[in-house]
Scaffold this motif. Sequence first.
Motif, short mmCIF file in Angstrom:
data_model
loop_
_atom_site.label_atom_id
_atom_site.label_comp_id
_atom_site.label_asym_id
_atom_site.label_seq_id
_atom_site.Cartn_x
_atom_site.Cartn_y
_atom_site.Cartn_z
N LEU A 188 38.12 48.25 33.78
CA LEU A 188 38.69 48.97 32.53
C LEU A 188 39.62 50.27 33.10
N LYS A 189 39.19 50.49 34.76
CA LYS A 189 40.11 51.79 34.87
C LYS A 189 40.76 51.84 35.68
N ALA A 190 40.89 50.74 36.17
CA ALA A 190 42.09 50.05 36.95
C ALA A 190 43.39 49.35 35.77
N GLU A 191 42.86 48.95 34.75
CA GLU A 191 43.48 48.83 33.27
C GLU A 191 44.25 49.87 33.12
N GLN A 192 43.54 50.95 32.76
CA GLN A 192 43.65 52.62 31.79
C GLN A 192 44.94 53.05 33.10
N ALA A 193 44.94 52.70 34.45
CA ALA A 193 46.59 53.27 35.42
C ALA A 193 47.07 52.40 35.77
N GLY A 194 47.42 51.66 35.15
CA GLY A 194 47.82 51.16 35.15
C GLY A 194 48.32 49.03 35.80
N ALA A 195 47.37 48.71 35.87
CA ALA A 195 47.14 47.30 36.76
C ALA A 195 47.68 46.33 35.52
N ASP A 196 48.74 45.69 36.90
CA ASP A 196 49.28 44.72 36.66
C ASP A 196 48.53 42.74 36.34
N TRP A 197 48.06 42.87 36.76
CA TRP A 197 46.82 41.93 36.65
C TRP A 197 45.61 42.87 37.18
N ILE A 198 44.22 41.54 36.87
CA ILE A 198 42.64 41.86 36.80
C ILE A 198 42.49 40.72 37.40
N VAL A 199 41.73 40.51 38.68
CA VAL A 199 41.63 39.57 38.81
C VAL A 199 40.14 39.11 39.08
N LEU A 200 39.68 38.41 38.89
CA LEU A 200 37.79 38.85 39.11
C LEU A 200 37.63 37.14 40.28
N CYS A 201 37.00 38.24 40.91
CA CYS A 201 36.48 38.01 42.65
C CYS A 201 35.36 37.03 42.44
N ASP A 202 35.00 35.93 43.03
CA ASP A 202 33.15 35.17 43.27
C ASP A 202 33.73 35.28 44.50
N THR A 203 33.52 36.32 45.13
CA THR A 203 33.56 37.20 46.16
C THR A 203 33.10 35.78 47.46
N ASN A 204 31.63 35.97 46.70
CA ASN A 204 30.43 35.65 47.60
C ASN A 204 29.76 33.78 46.73
N GLY A 205 31.21 33.12 46.42
CA GLY A 205 31.38 31.67 46.16
C GLY A 205 30.11 31.17 45.84
N GLY A 206 28.88 31.69 45.28
CA GLY A 206 27.94 31.59 43.90
C GLY A 206 27.44 31.10 42.81
N THR A 207 28.56 31.66 41.71
CA THR A 207 28.67 31.78 40.58
C THR A 207 28.82 30.53 40.25
N LEU A 208 27.70 29.59 39.78
CA LEU A 208 28.08 28.53 38.52
C LEU A 208 29.28 28.15 37.40
N PRO A 209 30.32 27.35 36.90
CA PRO A 209 31.30 26.93 36.14
C PRO A 209 30.37 28.09 35.08
N GLN A 210 29.91 27.28 34.40
CA GLN A 210 29.66 27.86 33.09
C GLN A 210 29.33 28.91 33.27
N ASP A 211 29.28 30.00 34.47
CA ASP A 211 28.50 31.79 33.95
C ASP A 211 30.46 31.69 34.00
N ILE A 212 30.99 31.61 35.09
CA ILE A 212 32.21 31.71 35.20
C ILE A 212 33.17 31.51 33.64
N LEU A 213 33.05 30.58 33.38
CA LEU A 213 33.94 30.11 32.08
C LEU A 213 32.80 31.31 30.87
N SER A 214 31.90 32.07 30.55
CA SER A 214 31.13 32.96 29.89
C SER A 214 31.64 34.42 30.25
N ILE A 215 31.99 34.54 31.60
CA ILE A 215 32.30 36.09 31.87
C ILE A 215 33.54 35.96 31.41
#
Length: 542
Positions: A163-190
Amino acid sequence: MERVFIYDTTLRDGTQGEGISLSVEDKVKIAVRLDQLGVAYIEGGWPASNPKDMEFFLRAKEMKWKNAKIAAFGSTCRPGTKASEDSNLQSLVQSGAPVATIFGKTWDYHVTAALRTTLEENLRIIYDSVQYLKEAGLEVVFDAEHFFDGYKANPAYAKETVLKAEQAGADWIVLCDTNGGTLPQDILSITQEMAFYLRAPLGIHAHNDSDLAVANSIISVLGGARQVQGTMNGYGERSGNANLCSIIPNLQVKMNLECLPGENLKQLTEAAHYVAEIANVTLRNDMPFVGHSAFAHKGGMHVSALLKDPSTYEHMEPESVGNQRRVLVSELSGTSNLIYKAKELGLDINKQNKETKDIIESLKTLEHQGYQFEGAEASFELLLRRAFGEEQVPFVLDSIRLLIEKRSDGDFTSEAMIKLRVDDQVIHTAAEGNGPVNAVDNALRKALSEHYSFLKDCHLADYKVRVIDEKDATAAKVRVLIETRDQQDAWSTVGVSTNIIEASWQALLDSFRYGLLKQEKAKGAKEAESTEEASKKGEAVI
């Protein structure tokens, strides 16, 4: 069609893969090819990290880009430092790239353990960093590092960071699964929750540590993401990044979402191989969509169905991604495989013919002896044409003699003496090589180059030897596979024998014969084209 913006990070995240190193020239070539393919963003690197990346941006600034925006990568400013005084952020502005992508911490554990600062200070540096880059006139992509892990640990704080990045004017907010361990159902809901929570458009950046990066990227799009970050062929750190060569056709063909403009999807296979060639990484044959085997069929029942309707065993048309259907012939083949291959070659074959059954039995016998035609399609075509009485006999071999000598200086030398007949002419010559097979190859070329000029443009690109049955030790049969290239394409041939020189000779001979066959085909096609043009001119006169 609704659009999904493809953000390629091959030149940055992809180079973090083990064994991949790109020069500035390599990066420029790949960037040009990606722009031709039609991706929306090309991340060129981290200008503050090394002179090579900064040089890339200086060159990119002077180039014209048809489809892509060039993005420079960096991090938020350091704790306790003003964004305007941070050298990393200053380098993003100085790079000349129109897009700046910065990553920031969204997992509270990373803030305290890795960044070694307070949660409040982390929010400050996110806001100030984005604001500084926006004030500099850049499009800003905020990569929310470890977002899914951070959300699961402390959802309220993770949401506050983006939200801070958005308030500062970010054009895109990219959600990163940096460790690569998240399952698809969690990716979808979040992702769905964040699409409801934020006004800024969302993106996804998935790593492949659980072999789910492609699935997670696609399901994130279903959840509302409209930017997908990834790399060509899935290159990247550890187990790699999301593979754009799989993501793009799934989104564009199956979900009717525009990822590449116009007919550019047909360039995907060629682009994947081009990048692999420059990265000096052999592209896996079984790579979905773009691999050599992606649309290859071997089982007789499968091929029988393909003859009726290719959709029986193909999930999409191979031509849509610039690939092609291949039917393999082996001991698993039935008559359908043979009929399919014969039709490809323009040979008249009948399913009920005794000759057809004889060819199949001969094929199975040869494979039992150790031949492997699915990896040597040129040798198989010659075998098939021989059965139809179309065998080319460019020369007749009288003899080959090999001399292998170990000299006093410790070096081994090989010399091949060859005697053969072309038409009524006897040719007797010799050549040296760095080994007996190389010497035979050199001698054969020397003997025939005056009669067959196309040999000057041919060279051996690969040579493989496989011991068929190790228990026979040095008396074992070997299978030799040779790949030959000319200025247009490549072809593979095979030879099998208990004598490695004999096996190599068989493969070399087939290589040469197939090269001659290619010349004859090209000549015939040119003559047919000339005849057609002459016919059209005649009709025009009439």
